[in-house]
Scaffold this active site. Structure first.
Site, mmCIF file in Angstrom:
data_model
loop_
_atom_site.group_PDB
_atom_site.id
_atom_site.type_symbol
_atom_site.label_atom_id
_atom_site.label_comp_id
_atom_site.label_asym_id
_atom_site.label_seq_id
_atom_site.Cartn_x
_atom_site.Cartn_y
_atom_site.Cartn_z
ATOM 1 N N GLY A 137 36.834 -23.123 44.274
ATOM 2 C CA GLY A 137 36.619 -23.204 45.709
ATOM 3 C C GLY A 137 37.335 -24.392 46.298
ATOM 4 O O GLY A 137 38.062 -25.110 45.596
ATOM 5 N N GLY A 187 35.738 -19.596 38.631
ATOM 6 C CA GLY A 187 35.825 -19.697 40.085
ATOM 7 C C GLY A 187 36.425 -21.019 40.530
ATOM 8 O O GLY A 187 36.251 -22.043 39.859
ATOM 9 N N ASP A 210 27.640 -18.693 54.557
ATOM 10 C CA ASP A 210 28.861 -18.215 53.893
ATOM 11 C C ASP A 210 28.578 -16.899 53.171
ATOM 12 O O ASP A 210 28.981 -16.700 52.025
ATOM 13 C CB ASP A 210 29.366 -19.276 52.909
ATOM 14 C CG ASP A 210 30.817 -19.038 52.474
ATOM 15 O OD1 ASP A 210 31.562 -18.370 53.223
ATOM 16 O OD2 ASP A 210 31.210 -19.540 51.405
ATOM 17 N N LYS A 241 29.221 -26.227 37.677
ATOM 18 C CA LYS A 241 30.097 -26.467 38.817
ATOM 19 C C LYS A 241 30.505 -27.932 38.832
ATOM 20 O O LYS A 241 29.666 -28.822 38.678
ATOM 21 C CB LYS A 241 29.404 -26.096 40.134
ATOM 22 C CG LYS A 241 30.341 -26.117 41.340
ATOM 23 C CD LYS A 241 29.707 -25.419 42.543
ATOM 24 C CE LYS A 241 30.694 -25.282 43.682
ATOM 25 N NZ LYS A 241 30.108 -24.521 44.834
ATOM 26 N N TYR A 260 36.166 -27.182 47.240
ATOM 27 C CA TYR A 260 35.756 -28.496 46.755
ATOM 28 C C TYR A 260 35.156 -28.461 45.340
ATOM 29 O O TYR A 260 34.805 -29.499 44.792
ATOM 30 C CB TYR A 260 34.765 -29.131 47.743
ATOM 31 C CG TYR A 260 33.336 -28.686 47.632
ATOM 32 C CD1 TYR A 260 32.380 -29.512 47.046
ATOM 33 C CD2 TYR A 260 32.919 -27.455 48.118
ATOM 34 C CE1 TYR A 260 31.056 -29.115 46.954
ATOM 35 C CE2 TYR A 260 31.608 -27.062 48.035
ATOM 36 C CZ TYR A 260 30.677 -27.894 47.455
ATOM 37 O OH TYR A 260 29.367 -27.494 47.362
ATOM 38 N N GLY A 261 35.090 -27.292 44.727
ATOM 39 C CA GLY A 261 34.503 -27.220 43.403
ATOM 40 C C GLY A 261 35.228 -26.270 42.466
ATOM 41 O O GLY A 261 35.955 -25.369 42.900
#
Length: 259
Positions: A35, A33, A150, A55, A37-38
């Site tokens: 995102g 994954g 979210d 993460k 910011y991660g």
């Protein structure tokens, strides 16, 4: 300016390579994954020989006080939670100047993949039961003064018809006694609106268009009036819900009607 930032991020935010070992314990197996910011990795824990999830705060974000606080906020929220349908937080660590945290790996696909790639469908009854399970999870969060903010189909894993809630990167913890009622209500209603959109997604899995022209869901979907009532209140078309227990009660009424 935006394009320059994207170029910068491209060069500094490259994910870790497969086989990289973090904290003398976790071997990177794959990126699962990315995102805003991660970056999220599937790793093998040499100590337990089990798969876990790590993460990482993006390199381009780690010098930003705001982004670092957001990353810390996600960890602090996960530490508070103890629910079988939410991945368990294990630990935080730093490696070569980067910040990471470890949590459970749950081997299943998210709801988006189930719907669009595996073509899983939900009847109206199944949709309401699924939403009811999701409402239980959101109720658990709200009881702990946590608001997800979210709730989207990529952030819900599906395991044996049960929802697993992930990605608390945008979540907020707002203690009701210390915060204005308006702020708490705003946080609640954002989660409720997201629940309405999720319900629409699963209801549409059995919809077959008969007209090339797109119509409102109220015309395209053939639903019981109790289900329509829930959707309209979740989506603020009618008087929005103020408390998640109201949603639970309306869901029980709608499920009973369909039985």
């Amino acid at each position: 300016m935006r394009s320059v930032r994207k170029i910068y991020q491209f060069f500094v935010d490259g994910p870790l390579k497969k086989g990289t070992v973090l904290n003398n314990r976790y071997e990177v197996m794959a990126v699962i994954g990315k995102g805003s910011y991660g970056i999220v990795y599937l790793c093998n824990d040499w100590k337990t020989n089990e798969n876990i999830v790590i993460k990482q705060l993006r390199n381009s974000k780690r010098r930003s006080k705001k982004e670092l606080q957001q990353f810390e906020n996600e960890m602090s929220i996960l530490r508070l939670l103890n629910n079988k349908n939410i991945p368990k937080f294990h630990e935080k660590f730093s490696h070569d100047g980067h910040v990471y945290f470890v949590m459970d790996f749950i081997e299943t696909d998210n709801l988006e993949e189930h719907i669009f790639n595996k073509h899983v469908t939900f009847t109206e009854m199944e949709s309401l039961h699924f939403l009811n399970e999701l409402v239980r999870l959101v109720s658990y969060l709200h009881d702990h003064d946590i608001f997800h903010q979210d709730l989207r189909i990529p952030n819900i894993l599906l395991q044996n018809t049960q929802p697993i809630l992930i990605d608390f990167g945008l979540s907020k913890r707002i203690v009701s006694a210390d915060s204005p009622d308006e702020l708490v209500l705003e946080m609640k209603r954002q989660d409720f609106y997201d629940l309405g959109e999720i319900l629409l997604f699963v209801l549409y899995t059995t919809y077959s268009p008969t007209d090339k022209k797109a119509l409102p869901w109220t015309e395209e979907l053939s639903l019981e009036k109790e289900t329509v009532h829930i959707l309209k209140r979740l989506l603020s078309i009618q008087a929005p819900y103020s408390d998640i227990r109201e949603i639970s009660m309306d869901l029980q009424t709608a499920i009973t009607k369909l039985n």
